[in-house]
Scaffold this motif. Structure first.
Motif, PDB file in Angstrom:
ATOM      1  N   ASP A  92       0.809  -1.218   0.000  1.00  0.00           N
ATOM      2  CA  ASP A  92       0.000   0.000   0.000  1.00  0.00           C
ATOM      3  C   ASP A  92       0.844   1.270   0.000  1.00  0.00           C
ATOM      4  O   ASP A  92       0.349   2.348  -0.331  1.00  0.00           O
ATOM      5  CB  ASP A  92      -0.931   0.011   1.221  1.00  0.00           C
ATOM      6  CG  ASP A  92      -1.988  -1.088   1.146  1.00  0.00           C
ATOM      7  OD1 ASP A  92      -2.274  -1.548   0.009  1.00  0.00           O
ATOM      8  OD2 ASP A  92      -2.513  -1.483   2.202  1.00  0.00           O
ATOM      9  N   SER A  93       2.112   1.162   0.355  1.00  0.00           N
ATOM     10  CA  SER A  93       2.967   2.352   0.392  1.00  0.00           C
ATOM     11  C   SER A  93       3.507   2.723  -0.990  1.00  0.00           C
ATOM     12  O   SER A  93       4.122   3.770  -1.155  1.00  0.00           O
ATOM     13  CB  SER A  93       4.142   2.125   1.356  1.00  0.00           C
ATOM     14  OG  SER A  93       5.005   1.104   0.874  1.00  0.00           O
ATOM     15  N   ILE A  94       3.301   1.862  -1.995  1.00  0.00           N
ATOM     16  CA  ILE A  94       3.770   2.118  -3.353  1.00  0.00           C
ATOM     17  C   ILE A  94       2.565   2.271  -4.270  1.00  0.00           C
ATOM     18  O   ILE A  94       1.689   1.404  -4.297  1.00  0.00           O
ATOM     19  CB  ILE A  94       4.681   0.981  -3.859  1.00  0.00           C
ATOM     20  CG1 ILE A  94       5.868   0.792  -2.908  1.00  0.00           C
ATOM     21  CG2 ILE A  94       5.180   1.267  -5.277  1.00  0.00           C
ATOM     22  CD1 ILE A  94       6.767  -0.369  -3.275  1.00  0.00           C
ATOM     23  N   ALA A  95       2.534   3.368  -5.026  1.00  0.00           N
ATOM     24  CA  ALA A  95       1.380   3.662  -5.889  1.00  0.00           C
ATOM     25  C   ALA A  95       1.524   2.964  -7.236  1.00  0.00           C
ATOM     26  O   ALA A  95       1.631   3.609  -8.292  1.00  0.00           O
ATOM     27  CB  ALA A  95       1.239   5.171  -6.073  1.00  0.00           C
ATOM     28  N   TYR A  96       1.542   1.638  -7.218  1.00  0.00           N
ATOM     29  CA  TYR A  96       1.624   0.891  -8.464  1.00  0.00           C
ATOM     30  C   TYR A  96       0.423   1.225  -9.355  1.00  0.00           C
ATOM     31  O   TYR A  96      -0.688   1.459  -8.866  1.00  0.00           O
ATOM     32  CB  TYR A  96       1.623  -0.616  -8.195  1.00  0.00           C
ATOM     33  CG  TYR A  96       2.890  -1.152  -7.570  1.00  0.00           C
ATOM     34  CD1 TYR A  96       4.113  -1.033  -8.226  1.00  0.00           C
ATOM     35  CD2 TYR A  96       2.864  -1.792  -6.338  1.00  0.00           C
ATOM     36  CE1 TYR A  96       5.276  -1.541  -7.654  1.00  0.00           C
ATOM     37  CE2 TYR A  96       4.017  -2.307  -5.766  1.00  0.00           C
ATOM     38  CZ  TYR A  96       5.213  -2.168  -6.427  1.00  0.00           C
ATOM     39  OH  TYR A  96       6.363  -2.669  -5.869  1.00  0.00           O
ATOM     40  N   VAL A  97       0.645   1.200 -10.676  1.00  0.00           N
ATOM     41  CA  VAL A  97      -0.451   1.331 -11.626  1.00  0.00           C
ATOM     42  C   VAL A  97      -0.823  -0.075 -12.063  1.00  0.00           C
ATOM     43  O   VAL A  97      -0.032  -0.770 -12.708  1.00  0.00           O
ATOM     44  CB  VAL A  97      -0.053   2.195 -12.839  1.00  0.00           C
ATOM     45  CG1 VAL A  97      -1.235   2.312 -13.806  1.00  0.00           C
ATOM     46  CG2 VAL A  97       0.390   3.580 -12.392  1.00  0.00           C
ATOM     47  N   ARG A  98      -2.014  -0.495 -11.721  1.00  0.00           N
ATOM     48  CA  ARG A  98      -2.448  -1.861 -12.025  1.00  0.00           C
ATOM     49  C   ARG A  98      -2.669  -2.035 -13.521  1.00  0.00           C
ATOM     50  O   ARG A  98      -2.967  -1.090 -14.243  1.00  0.00           O
ATOM     51  CB  ARG A  98      -3.735  -2.194 -11.252  1.00  0.00           C
ATOM     52  CG  ARG A  98      -3.541  -2.252  -9.742  1.00  0.00           C
ATOM     53  CD  ARG A  98      -4.883  -2.477  -9.043  1.00  0.00           C
ATOM     54  NE  ARG A  98      -4.734  -2.560  -7.603  1.00  0.00           N
ATOM     55  CZ  ARG A  98      -4.621  -3.690  -6.919  1.00  0.00           C
ATOM     56  NH1 ARG A  98      -4.654  -4.849  -7.559  1.00  0.00           N
ATOM     57  NH2 ARG A  98      -4.489  -3.685  -5.619  1.00  0.00           N
ATOM     58  N   TRP A  99      -2.519  -3.278 -13.951  1.00  0.00           N
ATOM     59  CA  TRP A  99      -2.678  -3.588 -15.369  1.00  0.00           C
ATOM     60  C   TRP A  99      -4.076  -3.226 -15.868  1.00  0.00           C
ATOM     61  O   TRP A  99      -4.251  -2.806 -17.025  1.00  0.00           O
ATOM     62  CB  TRP A  99      -2.384  -5.068 -15.601  1.00  0.00           C
ATOM     63  CG  TRP A  99      -2.475  -5.466 -17.041  1.00  0.00           C
ATOM     64  CD1 TRP A  99      -3.419  -6.262 -17.624  1.00  0.00           C
ATOM     65  CD2 TRP A  99      -1.573  -5.093 -18.089  1.00  0.00           C
ATOM     66  NE1 TRP A  99      -3.172  -6.397 -18.965  1.00  0.00           N
ATOM     67  CE2 TRP A  99      -2.035  -5.696 -19.279  1.00  0.00           C
ATOM     68  CE3 TRP A  99      -0.421  -4.304 -18.135  1.00  0.00           C
ATOM     69  CZ2 TRP A  99      -1.390  -5.534 -20.498  1.00  0.00           C
ATOM     70  CZ3 TRP A  99       0.234  -4.154 -19.352  1.00  0.00           C
ATOM     71  CH2 TRP A  99      -0.251  -4.756 -20.523  1.00  0.00           C
ATOM     72  N   GLY A 122       2.232   5.811 -10.058  1.00  0.00           N
ATOM     73  CA  GLY A 122       1.381   6.935 -10.429  1.00  0.00           C
ATOM     74  C   GLY A 122       2.092   8.273 -10.504  1.00  0.00           C
ATOM     75  O   GLY A 122       1.734   9.127 -11.316  1.00  0.00           O
ATOM     76  N   GLN A 123       3.109   8.481  -9.676  1.00  0.00           N
ATOM     77  CA  GLN A 123       3.794   9.768  -9.645  1.00  0.00           C
ATOM     78  C   GLN A 123       4.565  10.069 -10.927  1.00  0.00           C
ATOM     79  O   GLN A 123       5.014  11.200 -11.131  1.00  0.00           O
ATOM     80  CB  GLN A 123       4.762   9.821  -8.460  1.00  0.00           C
ATOM     81  CG  GLN A 123       4.089   9.800  -7.099  1.00  0.00           C
ATOM     82  CD  GLN A 123       3.859   8.390  -6.585  1.00  0.00           C
ATOM     83  OE1 GLN A 123       3.831   7.429  -7.356  1.00  0.00           O
ATOM     84  NE2 GLN A 123       3.671   8.255  -5.280  1.00  0.00           N
ATOM     85  N   MET A 124       4.728   9.083 -11.804  1.00  0.00           N
ATOM     86  CA  MET A 124       5.491   9.299 -13.038  1.00  0.00           C
ATOM     87  C   MET A 124       4.685  10.004 -14.119  1.00  0.00           C
ATOM     88  O   MET A 124       5.248  10.473 -15.109  1.00  0.00           O
ATOM     89  CB  MET A 124       5.987   7.951 -13.587  1.00  0.00           C
ATOM     90  CG  MET A 124       6.970   7.232 -12.692  1.00  0.00           C
ATOM     91  SD  MET A 124       7.410   5.621 -13.399  1.00  0.00           S
ATOM     92  CE  MET A 124       8.584   5.033 -12.165  1.00  0.00           C
ATOM     93  N   PHE A 125       3.353  10.088 -13.947  1.00  0.00           N
ATOM     94  CA  PHE A 125       2.491  10.618 -14.991  1.00  0.00           C
ATOM     95  C   PHE A 125       1.628  11.753 -14.449  1.00  0.00           C
ATOM     96  O   PHE A 125       1.382  11.863 -13.251  1.00  0.00           O
ATOM     97  CB  PHE A 125       1.597   9.513 -15.559  1.00  0.00           C
ATOM     98  CG  PHE A 125       2.335   8.482 -16.347  1.00  0.00           C
ATOM     99  CD1 PHE A 125       2.430   8.572 -17.723  1.00  0.00           C
ATOM    100  CD2 PHE A 125       2.948   7.408 -15.712  1.00  0.00           C
ATOM    101  CE1 PHE A 125       3.125   7.613 -18.456  1.00  0.00           C
ATOM    102  CE2 PHE A 125       3.637   6.453 -16.430  1.00  0.00           C
ATOM    103  CZ  PHE A 125       3.720   6.555 -17.814  1.00  0.00           C
ATOM    104  N   ALA A 126       1.178  12.599 -15.386  1.00  0.00           N
ATOM    105  CA  ALA A 126       0.281  13.694 -15.034  1.00  0.00           C
ATOM    106  C   ALA A 126      -0.652  13.948 -16.214  1.00  0.00           C
ATOM    107  O   ALA A 126      -0.359  13.569 -17.357  1.00  0.00           O
ATOM    108  CB  ALA A 126       1.059  14.958 -14.696  1.00  0.00           C
ATOM    109  N   ALA A 127      -1.785  14.603 -15.938  1.00  0.00           N
ATOM    110  CA  ALA A 127      -2.744  14.908 -16.995  1.00  0.00           C
ATOM    111  C   ALA A 127      -2.258  16.081 -17.828  1.00  0.00           C
ATOM    112  O   ALA A 127      -1.548  16.964 -17.336  1.00  0.00           O
ATOM    113  CB  ALA A 127      -4.108  15.221 -16.381  1.00  0.00           C
ATOM    114  N   GLY A 128      -2.630  16.074 -19.114  1.00  0.00           N
ATOM    115  CA  GLY A 128      -2.319  17.213 -19.984  1.00  0.00           C
ATOM    116  C   GLY A 128      -0.849  17.283 -20.338  1.00  0.00           C
ATOM    117  O   GLY A 128      -0.092  16.326 -20.222  1.00  0.00           O
TER     118      GLY A 128
END
Length: 239
Positions: A92-99, A122-128
Motif C-alpha cells: 500500500d505504500s507504493i502507488a503501483y499502476v495496475r494492469w 502513479g507519480q510518473m504521470f500527469a494529466a495534460g
C-alpha cells in the motif's frame, strides 16, 4: 610358634581393602528442572512458525501491474506494445499502476523520461501537457541524409541548420545560427519518431519531435519550417 603364624596370616587378610558389592551405586544428584528455558524454547518455536506463515501469506498476496518495455520520453503517453504486465507483492505504500488501469494511463503524459524495465507508479504521470519546466516540444521534418538511420526516441541529438543562405527571408542572421547555418542546439532530445515506417523506407523522409530549451525553440522551428534542419546523434543519457 604356630599361633604366631596364624596371627600374621590373619593380619595380612585384614589389611586388604574391602571391595564394594556389585549392587551398590553412587548416589546421583537430582536433575534440576528449568521451566523458564522450556517456556522460552516453546515461544521461539511458535514465533518461527508464525513468521513462516506470514511470509507464505504475503508471497501469495500479489498484484498485476504495468512495466515499461520501450522507453517513454518526457511529455509522451504509453503506447500499445510499449508495456507489459508483471506480478509484484502488494504494498500500500507504493502507488503501483495496475494492469487493469492501462486505458486510463494512456490518457496521461510522462513527467520525465521513463526508461525500459521500469515498473510504473502513479507519480510518473500527469494529466495534460507535462513537459519539464523550461522545455518546449518542436516538430521537424527531415530528408534522407539529414538524420542517423537508427535514430530512436530517447536519443540525444545536436540540431544543425543546413540553410546555405539562399532561403533566407530577409531577416538578419541570429546568434543561434538558424539563418546563417551551423549549430542551433547541442543537446536536444528525441521525444518521438513518426510511425510511418513504410513511407520512411520508400521516401527517406522522417518526422521527429524534439525536446529543446524554450530559448532555442524558435530557432529550431524557423529552420524546420524552411526544411533546413539536420540532426546528429551525440552522447547522452538516451544512448
Amino acid at each position: 610358634m604356630k599361633i604366631q603364624e596364624r596371627t600374621g596370616a590373619g593380619a595380612g587378610r585384614a589389611a586388604a581393602p574391602a571391595q564394594p558389592s556389585v549392587g551398590d551405586r553412587l548416589p546421583t544428584p537430582p536433575r534440576e528442572r528449568k521451566p523458564a528455558l522450556a517456556a522460552l524454547a516453546v515461544l521461539l518455536i511458535l514465533l518461527g512458525a508464525l513468521g513462516a506463515t506470514t511470509l507464505v501469506l504475503r508471497a501469495g498476496d500479489r498484484i498485476e501491474v504495468i512495466k515499461v518495455t520501450k522507453e517513454i520520453p518526457a511529455g509522451e503517453s504509453v503506447k500499445d506494445g510499449g508495456v507489459t504486465s508483471v506480478m509484484v507483492a502488494a504494498d500500500d505504500s507504493i502507488a503501483y499502476v495496475r494492469w487493469d488501469q492501462l486505458d486510463t494511463l494512456k490518457t496521461l503524459k510522462a513527467k520525465s523520461t521513463i526508461y525500459k524495465g521500469t515498473v510504473v507508479v502513479g507519480q510518473m504521470f500527469a494529466a495534460g501537457n507535462s513537459l519539464p519546466k523550461g522545455k518546449a516540444s518542436v516538430g521537424v521534418s527531415l530528408k534522407q541524409g539529414q538524420y542517423p538511420a537508427d535514430i530512436k526516441p530517447g536519443d540525444t541529438v545536436a540540431v544543425y541548420s543546413v540553410d546555405s543562405g539562399g532561403s533566407n527571408t530577409g531577416s538578419s542572421a541570429d546568434s543561434s545560427g538558424a539563418s546563417s547555418g551551423g549549430l542551433i542546439v547541442g543537446d536536444a532530445r528525441v521525444s518521438s519518431k513518426s510511425d510511418g515506417s513504410d513511407a520512411t523506407v520508400s521516401t527517406g523522409n522522417l518526422s521527429l519531435t524534439l525536446l529543446v530549451d524554450e530559448a532555442d525553440a524558435a530557432a529550431v522551428a524557423r529552420a524546420a519550417s524552411a526544411n533546413a534542419v539536420a540532426v546528429v546523434r551525440v552522447p547522452g543519457t538516451g544512448n
